[in-house]
Design a protein around this motif. Structure first.
Motif, PDB file in Angstrom:
ATOM      1  N   ILE A 130       0.977  -1.140  -0.138  1.00 36.30           N
ATOM      2  CA  ILE A 130       0.016  -0.138  -0.057  1.00 36.30           C
ATOM      3  C   ILE A 130       0.869   1.245   0.126  1.00 36.30           C
ATOM      4  CG2 ILE A 130      -1.697   1.430   1.530  1.00 36.30           C
ATOM      5  CD1 ILE A 130      -2.774  -1.163   2.227  1.00 36.30           C
ATOM      6  N   LEU A 131       2.064   1.243   0.626  1.00 33.49           N
ATOM      7  CA  LEU A 131       2.729   2.297   0.825  1.00 33.49           C
ATOM      8  C   LEU A 131       3.644   2.766  -0.567  1.00 33.49           C
ATOM      9  CD1 LEU A 131       4.679   1.762   4.212  1.00 33.49           C
ATOM     10  CD2 LEU A 131       2.684   3.500   3.702  1.00 33.49           C
ATOM     11  N   LYS A 132       3.970   1.609  -1.211  1.00 32.94           N
ATOM     12  CA  LYS A 132       4.523   1.591  -2.699  1.00 32.94           C
ATOM     13  C   LYS A 132       3.393   2.087  -3.705  1.00 32.94           C
ATOM     14  CE  LYS A 132       7.725  -2.156  -2.233  1.00 32.94           C
ATOM     15  NZ  LYS A 132       8.283  -3.588  -2.537  1.00 32.94           N
ATOM     16  N   VAL A 133       2.209   1.814  -3.645  1.00 29.95           N
ATOM     17  CA  VAL A 133       1.249   2.398  -4.373  1.00 29.95           C
ATOM     18  C   VAL A 133       0.979   3.798  -4.052  1.00 29.95           C
ATOM     19  CG1 VAL A 133      -1.224   1.966  -4.969  1.00 29.95           C
ATOM     20  CG2 VAL A 133       0.191  -0.034  -4.854  1.00 29.95           C
ATOM     21  N   ARG A 150      -0.635   6.523   3.533  1.00 31.65           N
ATOM     22  CA  ARG A 150       0.150   7.585   3.450  1.00 31.65           C
ATOM     23  C   ARG A 150       0.789   7.945   4.733  1.00 31.65           C
ATOM     24  NH1 ARG A 150      -3.187  10.103  -0.201  1.00 31.65           N
ATOM     25  NH2 ARG A 150      -2.367   9.984  -2.608  1.00 31.65           N
ATOM     26  N   ILE A 151       2.241   7.817   5.003  1.00 32.24           N
ATOM     27  CA  ILE A 151       2.871   8.132   6.075  1.00 32.24           C
ATOM     28  C   ILE A 151       3.178   9.554   6.051  1.00 32.24           C
ATOM     29  CG2 ILE A 151       4.992   7.902   7.476  1.00 32.24           C
ATOM     30  CD1 ILE A 151       5.273   5.058   6.822  1.00 32.24           C
ATOM     31  N   THR A 204      -7.795  16.925   0.753  1.00 30.70           N
ATOM     32  CA  THR A 204      -7.239  15.432   0.544  1.00 30.70           C
ATOM     33  C   THR A 204      -5.939  15.491   1.552  1.00 30.70           C
ATOM     34  OG1 THR A 204      -6.205  15.892  -1.445  1.00 30.70           O
ATOM     35  CG2 THR A 204      -8.324  15.322  -1.217  1.00 30.70           C
ATOM     36  N   ILE A 205      -5.361  16.517   1.589  1.00 30.67           N
ATOM     37  CA  ILE A 205      -3.953  16.641   2.437  1.00 30.67           C
ATOM     38  C   ILE A 205      -4.120  16.546   3.854  1.00 30.67           C
ATOM     39  CG2 ILE A 205      -1.863  18.035   2.650  1.00 30.67           C
ATOM     40  CD1 ILE A 205      -2.381  19.201  -0.280  1.00 30.67           C
ATOM     41  N   ASP A 206      -3.610  15.763   4.447  1.00 35.85           N
ATOM     42  CA  ASP A 206      -3.444  15.681   6.026  1.00 35.85           C
ATOM     43  C   ASP A 206      -2.365  16.500   6.511  1.00 35.85           C
ATOM     44  OD1 ASP A 206      -3.687  15.103   8.731  1.00 35.85           O
ATOM     45  OD2 ASP A 206      -3.331  12.840   8.541  1.00 35.85           O
ATOM     46  N   SER A 262       2.338   5.320  13.047  1.00 31.96           N
ATOM     47  CA  SER A 262       0.678   5.011  13.476  1.00 31.96           C
ATOM     48  C   SER A 262      -0.442   5.230  12.464  1.00 31.96           C
ATOM     49  CB  SER A 262       0.448   5.366  14.844  1.00 31.96           C
ATOM     50  OG  SER A 262       0.544   6.912  14.703  1.00 31.96           O
ATOM     51  N   GLY A 263       0.122   6.323  11.513  1.00 32.55           N
ATOM     52  CA  GLY A 263      -0.786   6.874  10.677  1.00 32.55           C
ATOM     53  C   GLY A 263      -0.924   5.839   9.318  1.00 32.55           C
ATOM     54  N   ALA A 264       0.118   4.909   9.198  1.00 35.46           N
ATOM     55  CA  ALA A 264       0.118   4.248   8.055  1.00 35.46           C
ATOM     56  C   ALA A 264      -0.370   2.500   8.584  1.00 35.46           C
ATOM     57  CB  ALA A 264       1.549   3.937   7.619  1.00 35.46           C
TER      58      ALA A 264
END
Length: 635
Positions: free
Chosen positions: A403-406, A440-441, A471-473, A537-539
């Motif tokens: 998921i992180l790569k995608v 997204r981390i 959409t931006i955290d 933790s966000g990921a």
């Protein structure tokens, strides 16, 4: 190359010689060589042959039936429009009827076999007829040899449907599949024997690769190639080699057929024909791809190239959907170039550069597959760890890493397509909102893409601008990104305020975190932060909640065990320090030294060699040189 010759016929029944002795060495244009004038003209296509009835009737059942059907015995002309191979095949068959030596080769054996079937040149009418001669050649020279089989199969492409009626095609395809599997098995056995120290049999110095015959399949049309590969797959051929053969055939077949502008080919019949041929090839190749999984033998670059060709050739929706799913299943292996698919909306001055709709489908399929896996895992969250597809003790599970790569891939894609001034804000925002929050981390990549899009599209609506920035955290922005966002005039005021607010909270938490670290002894580096050992933790995805809880429990148990050990050590140190203090007290040392000194002085003043008399009581005072003086009381 094998050659079969048919001997010349002997003199005829009438006793006259039908052929001159040198007939076999004369040119083909000079035949038939006979002293008797021809009595039958055979029309094959646009050509006519002046022949004799008797040689033809003696070997061909079809010509015999045609002449019998015509009650007129003086008929002198017949037509054979359906001879497989045309006039060339009929000429060789007629020479065989006349007894002329003909050479059976790889290039004409299929044609002669089909012509013999059409002309009914079987053993029923003559011994050692053309049909049996061609069959013997096929069995001895073609079926056992893969290379010869491919050559003859290529010749059968122009002999349909006669080649199907004689079952040549199916037999050749089955022979190729059997030979390929035999080579694969022998290659595996030779490698196994080599690994176990068995001396291999001496072979040629230049060994052929196991898929050498697959390269020779490029001469076949897509129909025969598809049938050969299907037969090979049914025999259990390796998927890796099948993928290699598919890639090689596709590169050779589509070379020069790529349609760059599908909207402008409607007026050009040549381009339209190329588009049709390209579409047929792409759809057939996609149907031959192995069953897709995350560990596929088909490279992502090849799948991406197939999808681009499918879009340009206007392939069927089913074909495109199949490719989109195959790409989505291994999307974590893709790079930016693989998903940069050009748009096919040519002819419009305001068309967008890239096909974002297809990319949206691919990422949606990836997320749906991820969710399906999550549902399967949530159905039984207390299964054994060995039954799951990932390790709880690993820093991050494969699901999380993919998921992180995608997410990084999508951020790079958004940065690239943001430069397109014709891209609609709704499509860009839809892509930005596609991934969940835990994907997204750090949101620096998404912020950079949004900033570029706002710069290229200055006239975007305020509602769309606010929706995009939503959409931006802001909590996941780095310090540099926060500093840039706080001064970015293209962002809404609400976002700038939100960035400053979260930055202040981050500084406050950082200060509190330092105190906690000092309290728990992390200043000595004994207990590093858990967030640094794995993903933030966000990921954490829903699928990884159970795994993260297990990891945290184990880490907490380890910390408690370490604290107990350290407390035990401190207690031991405390006891040893108390004992050392007692032993090292100065008052105790003076008392001990005084006692020792007094004992030595007392030993000096004792009377030497004084022994008590027998029967007398020992008086302790007599042992002293200076006895104690007793005080006399005054009466």
């Amino acid at each position: 190359m094998g050659v079969a010759t048919v001997t010349e016929l002997q003199p005829g029944i009438s006793g006259k010689r039908s052929f001159r002795p040198s007939s076999s060495t004369r040119l083909a244009s000079e035949w038939p060589i006979s002293d008797v004038s021809s009595d039958l003209t055979v029309e094959v296509g646009a050509e006519s042959f002046s022949l004799h009835k008797f040689p033809l009737v003696s070997r061909s059942g079809k010509i015999r039936k045609l002449l019998l059907e015509v009650k007129d015995s003086k008929v002198s002309r017949i037509s054979l429009p359906g001879v497989p191979g045309g006039s060339e095949a009929f000429e060789l068959a007629a020479k065989f009827c006349y007894g002329v030596n003909i050479e059976i080769t790889l290039s004409n054996v299929a044609m002669l076999r089909c012509a013999a079937h059409y002309l009914e040149m079987t053993e029923e009418f003559s011994d050692k007829n053309l049909e049996i001669c061609t069959e013997n050649y096929l069995k001895e020279m073609v079926f056992p040899n893969t290379s010869n089989s491919i050559t003859v199969l290529h010749c059968c492409e122009n002999l349909i449907p006669a080649a199907e009626e004689t079952n040549i095609v199916n037999r050749i395809i089955n022979g190729i599949a059997c030979n390929a599997c035999k080579e694969q098995l022998s290659c595996g056995l030779s490698k196994l024997g080599h690994n176990y120290g068995v001396k291999p049999i001496k072979v040629l110095e230049t060994e052929l690769p196991p898929d050498w015959w697959g390269r020779a399949l490029t001469v076949l049309n897509i129909d025969f190639f598809q049938r050969v590969l299907s037969a090979v797959k049914s025999k259990g051929f390796k998927q890796e080699l099948i993928s290699r053969i598919l890639i090689n055939y596709t590169h050779n077949s589509l070379q020069g057929l790529v349609v760059r502008d599908p909207q402008l080919i409607k007026e050009n019949s040549l381009d339209l024909e190329q588009q049709k041929k390209q579409r047929i090839i792409v759809e057939a190749i996609v149907s031959l791809l192995p069953t897709q999984s995350r560990k596929s033998t088909v490279p992502m670059a090849f799948l991406s190239s197939l999808l681009k060709n499918a879009i340009m050739s206007l392939a069927s929706p089913y074909c495109r959907a199949d490719l989109e799913r195959k790409i989505a299943l291994q999307l974590d292996q893709a790079i930016l170039e693989d998903i940069l698919i050009p748009s096919n909306s040519y002819g419009n001055n305001h068309h967008q550069l890239y096909d974002t709709d297809t990319i949206y489908k691919i990422f949606s399929i990836f997320l749906n597959v991820e969710n399906d896996d999550d549902d399967d895992d949530d159905a039984n969250p207390f299964r054994n760890e060995s039954e799951l597809g990932y390790d709880f003790d690993s820093p991050r599970s494969p699901k999380q890493s993919s998921i992180l790569k995608v997410s990084k891939l999508l951020d790079n894609y958004l940065t690239e397509v943001a430069l397109d001034s014709n891209l609609a804000p709704s499509k860009f925002i839809a892509l930005a909102e596609l991934l969940p929050d835990h994907a997204r981390i750090v949101t620096d990549g998404l912020y950079r893409a949004a900033d570029i899009f706002l710069k290229v599209h200055p006239n975007i609506k305020d509602s769309e601008r606010y929706r995009l920035c939503k959409t931006i955290d802001c909590q996941k922005l780095s310090q540099e990104a926060c500093s840039h966002a706080a001064q970015n005039e293209r962002l809404p005021v609400q976002m700038a305020v939100q960035v400053l607010y979260f930055e202040q909270i981050r500084l406050r938490n950082a200060m509190n975190g330092d105190n906690n670290q000092f309290f728990f002894g992390a200043i000595n580096g004994q207990f590093p932060q858990r967030s640094s050992s794995g993903a933030g933790s966000g990921a954490i995805s829903p699928r990884d909640n159970y795994a993260s809880v297990r990891r945290e429990n184990r880490e907490l148990k380890l910390e408690v065990a370490r604290m107990r050990m350290r407390l035990t050590d401190l207690e031991k140190d405390h006891v040893s320090m108390k004992q050392e203090l007692v032993r090292s007290n100065p008052a105790n040392n003076i008392l001990k030294s005084f006692t020792k000194t007094f004992g030595k002085l007392n030993s000096l003043f004792r009377k030497p060699n004084i022994k008590p008399t027998v029967g007398a009581k020992a008086n302790p005072e007599t042992r002293l040189l200076f006895p104690k003086l007793r005080r006399k009381s005054v009466s």
